[in-house]
Design an enzyme around this catalytic site. Structure first.
Site, PDB file in Angstrom:
ATOM      1  N   LEU A  19       0.729  -1.308  -0.106  1.00 49.71           N
ATOM      2  CA  LEU A  19      -0.161   0.008   0.184  1.00 49.71           C
ATOM      3  C   LEU A  19       0.824   1.311  -0.208  1.00 49.71           C
ATOM      4  O   LEU A  19       0.502   2.189   0.121  1.00 49.71           O
ATOM      5  CB  LEU A  19      -0.855  -0.118   1.412  1.00 49.71           C
ATOM      6  CG  LEU A  19      -1.938  -1.110   1.188  1.00 49.71           C
ATOM      7  CD1 LEU A  19      -2.681  -0.909   2.495  1.00 49.71           C
ATOM      8  CD2 LEU A  19      -2.808  -1.413   0.111  1.00 49.71           C
ATOM      9  N   GLY A  20       2.098   1.042   0.027  1.00 46.85           N
ATOM     10  CA  GLY A  20       2.962   2.155   0.033  1.00 46.85           C
ATOM     11  C   GLY A  20       3.256   2.710  -1.304  1.00 46.85           C
ATOM     12  O   GLY A  20       2.772   2.614  -2.242  1.00 46.85           O
ATOM     13  N   GLN A  21       4.098   3.931  -1.399  1.00 45.75           N
ATOM     14  CA  GLN A  21       4.537   4.756  -2.600  1.00 45.75           C
ATOM     15  C   GLN A  21       4.752   3.656  -3.631  1.00 45.75           C
ATOM     16  O   GLN A  21       4.164   3.936  -4.999  1.00 45.75           O
ATOM     17  CB  GLN A  21       5.683   5.696  -2.157  1.00 45.75           C
ATOM     18  CG  GLN A  21       5.635   6.862  -3.369  1.00 45.75           C
ATOM     19  CD  GLN A  21       6.877   7.588  -3.243  1.00 45.75           C
ATOM     20  OE1 GLN A  21       7.886   7.265  -2.771  1.00 45.75           O
ATOM     21  NE2 GLN A  21       6.916   8.653  -4.213  1.00 45.75           N
ATOM     22  N   ASP A  55      -0.029  -5.665   3.507  1.00 44.35           N
ATOM     23  CA  ASP A  55       0.360  -4.675   4.140  1.00 44.35           C
ATOM     24  C   ASP A  55       0.164  -4.955   5.529  1.00 44.35           C
ATOM     25  O   ASP A  55      -0.598  -5.541   6.019  1.00 44.35           O
ATOM     26  CB  ASP A  55       0.055  -3.505   3.460  1.00 44.35           C
ATOM     27  CG  ASP A  55       0.950  -2.248   3.839  1.00 44.35           C
ATOM     28  OD1 ASP A  55       1.607  -1.677   2.741  1.00 44.35           O
ATOM     29  OD2 ASP A  55       1.116  -1.759   5.040  1.00 44.35           O
ATOM     30  N   ILE A  56       0.887  -3.976   6.468  1.00 43.37           N
ATOM     31  CA  ILE A  56       0.279  -3.875   7.898  1.00 43.37           C
ATOM     32  C   ILE A  56      -0.687  -3.282   8.146  1.00 43.37           C
ATOM     33  O   ILE A  56      -1.363  -3.553   9.155  1.00 43.37           O
ATOM     34  CB  ILE A  56       1.644  -3.378   8.730  1.00 43.37           C
ATOM     35  CG1 ILE A  56       1.329  -3.934  10.350  1.00 43.37           C
ATOM     36  CG2 ILE A  56       1.663  -2.042   8.585  1.00 43.37           C
ATOM     37  CD1 ILE A  56       2.506  -3.747  11.122  1.00 43.37           C
ATOM     38  N   ARG A  57      -0.978  -2.476   7.148  1.00 42.52           N
ATOM     39  CA  ARG A  57      -2.231  -1.484   7.033  1.00 42.52           C
ATOM     40  C   ARG A  57      -3.304  -2.151   6.474  1.00 42.52           C
ATOM     41  O   ARG A  57      -2.971  -2.817   5.569  1.00 42.52           O
ATOM     42  CB  ARG A  57      -2.058  -0.180   6.528  1.00 42.52           C
ATOM     43  CG  ARG A  57      -1.108   0.715   7.138  1.00 42.52           C
ATOM     44  CD  ARG A  57      -0.889   2.063   6.352  1.00 42.52           C
ATOM     45  NE  ARG A  57       0.184   1.797   5.352  1.00 42.52           N
ATOM     46  CZ  ARG A  57      -0.175   2.753   4.170  1.00 42.52           C
ATOM     47  NH1 ARG A  57      -1.087   3.336   3.830  1.00 42.52           N
ATOM     48  NH2 ARG A  57       0.730   2.791   3.208  1.00 42.52           N
ATOM     49  N   ASP A  64       2.249  -8.468   8.777  1.00 44.24           N
ATOM     50  CA  ASP A  64       3.308  -7.942   9.240  1.00 44.24           C
ATOM     51  C   ASP A  64       4.472  -8.561   9.162  1.00 44.24           C
ATOM     52  O   ASP A  64       4.649  -9.712   9.696  1.00 44.24           O
ATOM     53  CB  ASP A  64       2.947  -7.706  10.971  1.00 44.24           C
ATOM     54  CG  ASP A  64       3.970  -6.915  11.579  1.00 44.24           C
ATOM     55  OD1 ASP A  64       5.027  -6.633  11.182  1.00 44.24           O
ATOM     56  OD2 ASP A  64       3.843  -6.783  12.881  1.00 44.24           O
ATOM     57  N   TYR A  78      19.004   4.054   8.362  1.00 41.87           N
ATOM     58  CA  TYR A  78      18.622   3.268   7.052  1.00 41.87           C
ATOM     59  C   TYR A  78      19.593   2.927   6.175  1.00 41.87           C
ATOM     60  O   TYR A  78      19.448   1.870   5.627  1.00 41.87           O
ATOM     61  CB  TYR A  78      17.526   4.505   6.484  1.00 41.87           C
ATOM     62  CG  TYR A  78      16.977   4.270   5.048  1.00 41.87           C
ATOM     63  CD1 TYR A  78      15.927   3.383   5.159  1.00 41.87           C
ATOM     64  CD2 TYR A  78      17.327   5.036   3.937  1.00 41.87           C
ATOM     65  CE1 TYR A  78      15.262   2.968   3.676  1.00 41.87           C
ATOM     66  CE2 TYR A  78      16.668   4.727   2.985  1.00 41.87           C
ATOM     67  CZ  TYR A  78      15.617   3.713   2.579  1.00 41.87           C
ATOM     68  OH  TYR A  78      14.889   3.591   1.564  1.00 41.87           O
ATOM     69  N   LYS A 135      20.472  -1.013   4.849  1.00 41.35           N
ATOM     70  CA  LYS A 135      20.394  -1.133   3.182  1.00 41.35           C
ATOM     71  C   LYS A 135      21.872  -1.735   2.873  1.00 41.35           C
ATOM     72  O   LYS A 135      22.026  -2.661   2.015  1.00 41.35           O
ATOM     73  CB  LYS A 135      20.441   0.037   2.307  1.00 41.35           C
ATOM     74  CG  LYS A 135      18.816   0.599   2.335  1.00 41.35           C
ATOM     75  CD  LYS A 135      17.638  -0.171   2.112  1.00 41.35           C
ATOM     76  CE  LYS A 135      16.466   0.271   1.778  1.00 41.35           C
ATOM     77  NZ  LYS A 135      15.353  -0.693   1.580  1.00 41.35           N
TER      78      LYS A 135
HETATM   79  P1  NAD Z   1       6.323   3.384   1.764  1.00 44.00           P
HETATM   80  O1  NAD Z   1       6.939   4.041   3.223  1.00 44.00           O
HETATM   81  O2  NAD Z   1       5.489   4.329   0.964  1.00 44.00           O
HETATM   82  O3  NAD Z   1       5.615   2.109   1.927  1.00 44.00           O
HETATM   83  C1  NAD Z   1       6.234   1.142   2.908  1.00 44.00           C
HETATM   84  C2  NAD Z   1       4.882   0.048   3.378  1.00 44.00           C
HETATM   85  O4  NAD Z   1       5.342  -0.666   4.038  1.00 44.00           O
HETATM   86  C3  NAD Z   1       3.826   0.996   3.765  1.00 44.00           C
HETATM   87  O5  NAD Z   1       2.680   0.847   3.281  1.00 44.00           O
HETATM   88  C4  NAD Z   1       3.777   0.399   5.234  1.00 44.00           C
HETATM   89  O6  NAD Z   1       2.443   0.463   5.885  1.00 44.00           O
HETATM   90  C5  NAD Z   1       4.315  -1.074   5.111  1.00 44.00           C
HETATM   91  N1  NAD Z   1       4.974  -1.611   6.201  1.00 44.00           N
HETATM   92  C6  NAD Z   1       5.441  -0.762   7.089  1.00 44.00           C
HETATM   93  N2  NAD Z   1       5.778  -1.573   8.439  1.00 44.00           N
HETATM   94  C7  NAD Z   1       5.207  -2.899   8.005  1.00 44.00           C
HETATM   95  C8  NAD Z   1       5.322  -4.065   8.518  1.00 44.00           C
HETATM   96  N3  NAD Z   1       5.952  -4.467   9.739  1.00 44.00           N
HETATM   97  N4  NAD Z   1       4.920  -5.202   7.849  1.00 44.00           N
HETATM   98  C9  NAD Z   1       4.293  -5.018   6.471  1.00 44.00           C
HETATM   99  N5  NAD Z   1       4.221  -3.728   6.130  1.00 44.00           N
HETATM  100  C10 NAD Z   1       4.731  -2.841   6.630  1.00 44.00           C
HETATM  101  O7  NAD Z   1       7.804   3.109   1.049  1.00 44.00           O
HETATM  102  P2  NAD Z   1       8.102   2.784  -0.436  1.00 44.00           P
HETATM  103  O8  NAD Z   1       8.435   4.110  -0.733  1.00 44.00           O
HETATM  104  O9  NAD Z   1       7.088   2.274  -1.032  1.00 44.00           O
HETATM  105  O10 NAD Z   1       9.447   2.089  -0.165  1.00 44.00           O
HETATM  106  C11 NAD Z   1       9.324   0.581  -0.528  1.00 44.00           C
HETATM  107  C12 NAD Z   1      10.861   0.072  -0.599  1.00 44.00           C
HETATM  108  O11 NAD Z   1      11.702   0.833  -1.330  1.00 44.00           O
HETATM  109  C13 NAD Z   1      11.884   0.060   0.609  1.00 44.00           C
HETATM  110  O12 NAD Z   1      12.402  -0.724   0.862  1.00 44.00           O
HETATM  111  C14 NAD Z   1      12.401   1.539   0.606  1.00 44.00           C
HETATM  112  O13 NAD Z   1      13.555   1.577   1.270  1.00 44.00           O
HETATM  113  C15 NAD Z   1      12.840   1.397  -0.837  1.00 44.00           C
HETATM  114  N6  NAD Z   1      13.377   2.874  -1.450  1.00 44.00           N
HETATM  115  C16 NAD Z   1      12.063   3.500  -1.807  1.00 44.00           C
HETATM  116  C17 NAD Z   1      12.448   4.738  -2.393  1.00 44.00           C
HETATM  117  C18 NAD Z   1      11.418   5.789  -2.519  1.00 44.00           C
HETATM  118  O14 NAD Z   1      12.042   6.958  -2.829  1.00 44.00           O
HETATM  119  N7  NAD Z   1      10.224   5.594  -2.409  1.00 44.00           N
HETATM  120  C19 NAD Z   1      13.971   4.969  -2.658  1.00 44.00           C
HETATM  121  C20 NAD Z   1      14.841   4.171  -2.477  1.00 44.00           C
HETATM  122  C21 NAD Z   1      14.501   2.917  -1.967  1.00 44.00           C
HETATM  123  C1  AKB Z   2      14.276   8.204   1.286  1.00 40.44           C
HETATM  124  O1  AKB Z   2      14.483   9.228   1.201  1.00 40.44           O
HETATM  125  O2  AKB Z   2      14.473   7.485   2.600  1.00 40.44           O
HETATM  126  C2  AKB Z   2      13.939   7.291   0.052  1.00 40.44           C
HETATM  127  C3  AKB Z   2      15.139   6.607  -0.452  1.00 40.44           C
HETATM  128  C4  AKB Z   2      16.182   7.663  -1.204  1.00 40.44           C
HETATM  129  O3  AKB Z   2      15.818   5.776  -0.210  1.00 40.44           O
HETATM  130  N1  AKB Z   2      13.304   7.938  -0.847  1.00 40.44           N
END
Ligand code: NAD
Ligand code: AKB
Length: 314
Positions: free
Chosen positions: A10-12, A34-36, A51, A141, A145
């Site tokens: 459900l995330g970005q 998702d956890i939500r 979760d 973070y 990674k």
């Molecule tokens: P986000 O925060 O939008 O979504 C993460 C989702 O994980 C949320 O919907 C949240 O409810 C869920 N979540 C949190 N805790 C949980 C748990 N215990 N069990 C199950 N679900 C849980 O993050 P995103 O931007 O979609 O990122 C996804 C992945 O991509 C992550 O590993 C992030 O580090 C990586 N990433 C994202 C970006 C970015 O700019 N969006 C950049 C680099 C890396």
């Molecule tokens: C964050 O800012 O944490 C993410 C990433 C670049 O990993 N968008």
């Protein structure tokens, strides 16, 4: 038969990636978790609550649904993980190990797990950061990674696990709000430009960061996952470059469409994280191994973001 599990769906990223995976493999072959609880599942893709801190629940869902591939997106992003370092570390590392163990035991055939530009820090070249560069992150973070990349490489080399990863830059999208990252300012700015015609940036003037439009990131993910295994030479995570810009450059681009838009600056704790990250990334290896090429630049991304957000906010 491919059966896909998406965590953090459900995330970005998940909300858009799941939609694409359902188009390719059929909704009945994708399970979003998702956890939500979802507000509404307009995608018509099966959902279950999961979760990922619960190791047994992960194992049960994989076995009970005959899952073959996982896109493991559940995580805590950089800004939130700086506030909750222990929870961030546990969430961002343990669940990946659980999936890698399942793949080692032949219960999964392929895993996608995203890394980040956050792996870079002290001592890394800031401009066009090479694929093979020192990874001394200055955020919790980033530390998680780097550990995750290490797990991926070891499980690949020792146990032949097919796990693939990308060091995503900051991702910019209009469908789902970002979830607590340092690069979120570059999404917030579009909302505030349309709503208030002004934006106070928590990232300071002159801070260049690697970013990417979500459509390019989703395409990259699918392309990497569909690439022949034998073509892949990187088993930590691939560098990926999209667009590099500073807050004043994105503001100037928005001003071309909203002439009275104004930006001001109030950098906070996220500035130190941004300062430790690269300005731009060298993705030559992704180009060579799976023909990676971004399509969006700052200009075309801004047109798309403003167009979609305008109708969303109406
Ligand atoms: P986000 O925060 O939008 O979504 C993460 C989702 O994980 C949320 O919907 C949240 O409810 C869920 N979540 C949190 N805790 C949980 C748990 N215990 N069990 C199950 N679900 C849980 O993050 P995103 O931007 O979609 O990122 C996804 C992945 O991509 C992550 O590993 C992030 O580090 C990586 N990433 C994202 C970006 C970015 O700019 N969006 C950049 C680099 C890396
Ligand atoms: C964050 O800012 O944490 C993410 C990433 C670049 O990993 N968008």
């Amino acid at each position: 038969m491919t059966k896909i599990l998406v965590t953090g769906a459900l995330g970005q990223i998940g909300s858009e990636l799941a939609e694409k995976l359902a188009q390719i493999y059929g909704s009945e072959n994708v399970l979003i978790t998702d956890i939500r609880e979802p507000e509404q599942n307009h995608l018509d893709i099966p959902y279950q609550k999961l979760d990922v801190n619960d190791e047994q629940a992960i194992k049960d869902i994989v076995i009970n649904n005959q899952i073959t591939e996982v896109y493991h997106l559940a995580a805590m992003l950089s800004a939130t993980a700086e506030k909750y370092p222990i929870q961030g570390w546990n969430l961002n590392t343990n669940s990946l190990l659980t999936f890698l163990e399942l793949a080692k035991d032949k219960k999964l055939s392929k895993i996608f797990w995203p890394s980040s530009i956050a792996v870079f820090g002290r001592g890394a070249a800031a401009d066009m950061t090479p694929q093979e560069e020192v990874t001394n992150p200055l955020s919790m973070y980033g530390v998680a990674k780097v550990a995750g990349e290490g797990f991926c490489e070891i499980y690949h080399q020792k146990y032949g696990v097919d796990v693939r990863s990308i060091r995503y830059p900051g991702l910019i999208s209009w469908k789902t709000l970002p979830g607590g990252g340092t690069t979120d300012y570059a999404v917030d700015i579009y909302y505030k430009a349309l709503e208030d015609k002004k934006y106070e940036s928590f990232i300071g003037e002159g801070t260049a960061l690697p970013m990417m439009y979500m459509d390019d990131a989703i395409r990259a993910t699918i392309e990497l996952m569909q690439a022949p295994k034998e073509d892949l030479t990187i088993h930590t995570a691939y560098n990926l470059q999209g667009i590099t810009f500073t807050p004043e450059e994105i503001a100037a681009e928005i001003k071309k469409h909203i002439s009275d838009f104004e930006i001001s600056y109030a950098p906070d704790y996220r500035q130190a994280i941004a300062d430790s990250w690269p300005n731009s990334i060298d993705d030559t290896q992704a180009q060579k191994d799976w023909n990676w090429k971004p399509e969006f630049d700052l200009d075309s991304m801004t047109v798309e973001m403003l167009k979609h957000l305008k109708s969303k906010l109406q």
